[in-house]
Design an enzyme around this catalytic site. Sequence first.
Site, PDB file in Angstrom:
ATOM      1  N   SER A 115       0.836  -1.198   0.000  1.00 57.94           N
ATOM      2  CA  SER A 115       0.000   0.000   0.000  1.00 57.94           C
ATOM      3  C   SER A 115       0.875   1.254   0.000  1.00 57.94           C
ATOM      4  O   SER A 115       1.790   1.375   0.799  1.00 57.94           O
ATOM      5  CB  SER A 115      -0.878  -0.018   1.250  1.00 57.94           C
ATOM      6  OG  SER A 115      -1.575   1.185   1.358  1.00 57.94           O
TER       7      SER A 115
ATOM      8  N   CYS B  85      -0.912   3.799  12.287  1.00 49.21           N
ATOM      9  CA  CYS B  85      -1.187   5.229  12.501  1.00 49.21           C
ATOM     10  C   CYS B  85      -1.277   5.518  14.000  1.00 49.21           C
ATOM     11  O   CYS B  85      -1.627   4.649  14.785  1.00 49.21           O
ATOM     12  CB  CYS B  85      -2.516   5.652  11.896  1.00 49.21           C
ATOM     13  SG  CYS B  85      -3.018   4.671  10.540  1.00 49.21           S
TER      14      CYS B  85
ATOM     15  N   GLY C 181      11.605  -4.793   1.788  1.00 50.69           N
ATOM     16  CA  GLY C 181      12.850  -4.896   1.040  1.00 50.69           C
ATOM     17  C   GLY C 181      12.864  -5.912  -0.082  1.00 50.69           C
ATOM     18  O   GLY C 181      13.937  -6.275  -0.579  1.00 50.69           O
TER      19      GLY C 181
END
Lengths: 304, 262
Positions: free
Chosen positions: A22, A130, A244
Amino acid sequence: MKPDLSVELCGLRLQNPIMPSSGSFGLPGYEEYMDLNVLGALVAKSITLHPRPGNPPPRIAETPAGMLNAVGIQNRGVKWFIENDLPKLRHFSPPLIVSIAGTKVEDFAQAAELLEKEEGIAAYEINVSCPNMEAGGRAFGMSAAATQAVVASVKKHTRRPLFTKLTPNVTDIVEIAQAAVEAGSDGLTLINTLLGMAVDVRRRRPLLANILGGLSGPAIKPVALRCVYQVAQAVKVPIIGVGGIASAADVLEFLLAGASAVQVGTANIVDPYIMPKIIADLEKCLAENGAASVREYIGALRAD
Amino acid sequence: MNVNHTLKVLANEPQGAGRYLLVAEAPGLAHAARPGQFVHVRCTAGTVPLLRRPFSFYRLRPAAGAVEIYYQVVGSGTELLSRVPPGTTLSALGPLGRGFPLAPRARHIVLVGRGLGSAPLVALGEAALAQGTAVTAILSARTPSALVGSRPLAALGAAVTTVTDAAGTSDPAQVDELLSAALERPGTAQAFVCGSRRLARLVERSAAARGIPAFVSLEERMGCGLGGCLVCACRVRTPAGETYKRVCKDGPVFPLEEVVLE
């Protein structure tokens, strides 16, 4: 015979295990540059109940084999997404996973409730990285109880599969993973970015306007792989590995460690054409190794 | 649209003061690119530095299938690039972004740039002169050796004035005088500015006072260059209030009145 790249994730059939993470890939947008239908799944940028302007620039800083970002989940809110982005995204053949973020438990639930009425969404990814504004700004994912509260609130509003994307910025990711699964998460995405910072010595200032940002890229692969491995030992739900990944060999490492599919993030930012290349390389790699299916690799790490 | 290209380096010559002129063969790119657009180049195939580097086009030479990039060594990416010998191939994405909206029937345009920020104005000046538009360029820099684009623009037929900090000619009052005179020239259709927020503010004020549309090319640290990652944000004014736009995809060229110049 061509190796079978397909995998299954909580009832979703993916033609291959490769999807964007995302926020690392323009959805919608990148259909202008390439055929999105070759991907295993599509993952949209995190959306929140209300629009968010995002953080001031600079939002990016380069680090050795990685980058820091502090975009601040800039998005136009769930209603705008439903009216403008979803009609474009639902026409692609790979399953669409919609990422939901929020700063209050109720925001996640309300966003899920609105999305649930819409067609063309295969699953949700819950971004618990968040800050939780009801609990002093620590990320939801840093607490088992807060993670559980968010997952349970979304679960109440959906019959679609739910993947919780966990933050590595915790003491024990296994504990958080177990909490998410207990609350009803059908699968897990591991990992979100690592909290980091970079400093401009000459100007004596942080390189990011937000001071802190999320570290991603090849630099975090060992951490992501470790998290996938540890969590795969402890839970029974499917895991999407991320962190990664930039090659077919990286994909196989994550599958061996216990992931059933993977997301490509920062590598898309460096090379938007990398996912089709990884898919082609993966097929070649399996053929060379005499593997009939990519599923042979899932959790097949020999650690004895 | 496939934006994946290979730059075959034909020349990569030092220009003094840590600056280099890279000439590369890339026929598809040279044909498709417009002044003000940019190219996103991988300076190494390795992972350090990881990210691409955005460069504006200094000159476009479609007939030769070549593009020219004028750059300064400022970090590890450009340092690696400066050591690339002719014959090397580099991965590049482009042409990206929205370029300068040059009015096809403009009689006269004004270009204002500072330092390396003047580089894309050369491609713009060349395009303008090729279509019969007269060009006045005011180019600023700290020292005479740091001026970019004055010689090629003058050679192409632009009226070029240079100002420098070293000569004490670059202060706002003096530049504003030059700018006013250029904008007052009959038939001035547009003004373009790059490389300095201070100059952009001057152009904004001076052009707005005369009702001349003005445009700025912005620079920001970039991630993907394609509008996907949202890291290259710039603050803009919209009817609904201030918000962020993407320098890479919505820009890098913006109407000056739209940009919040901090």
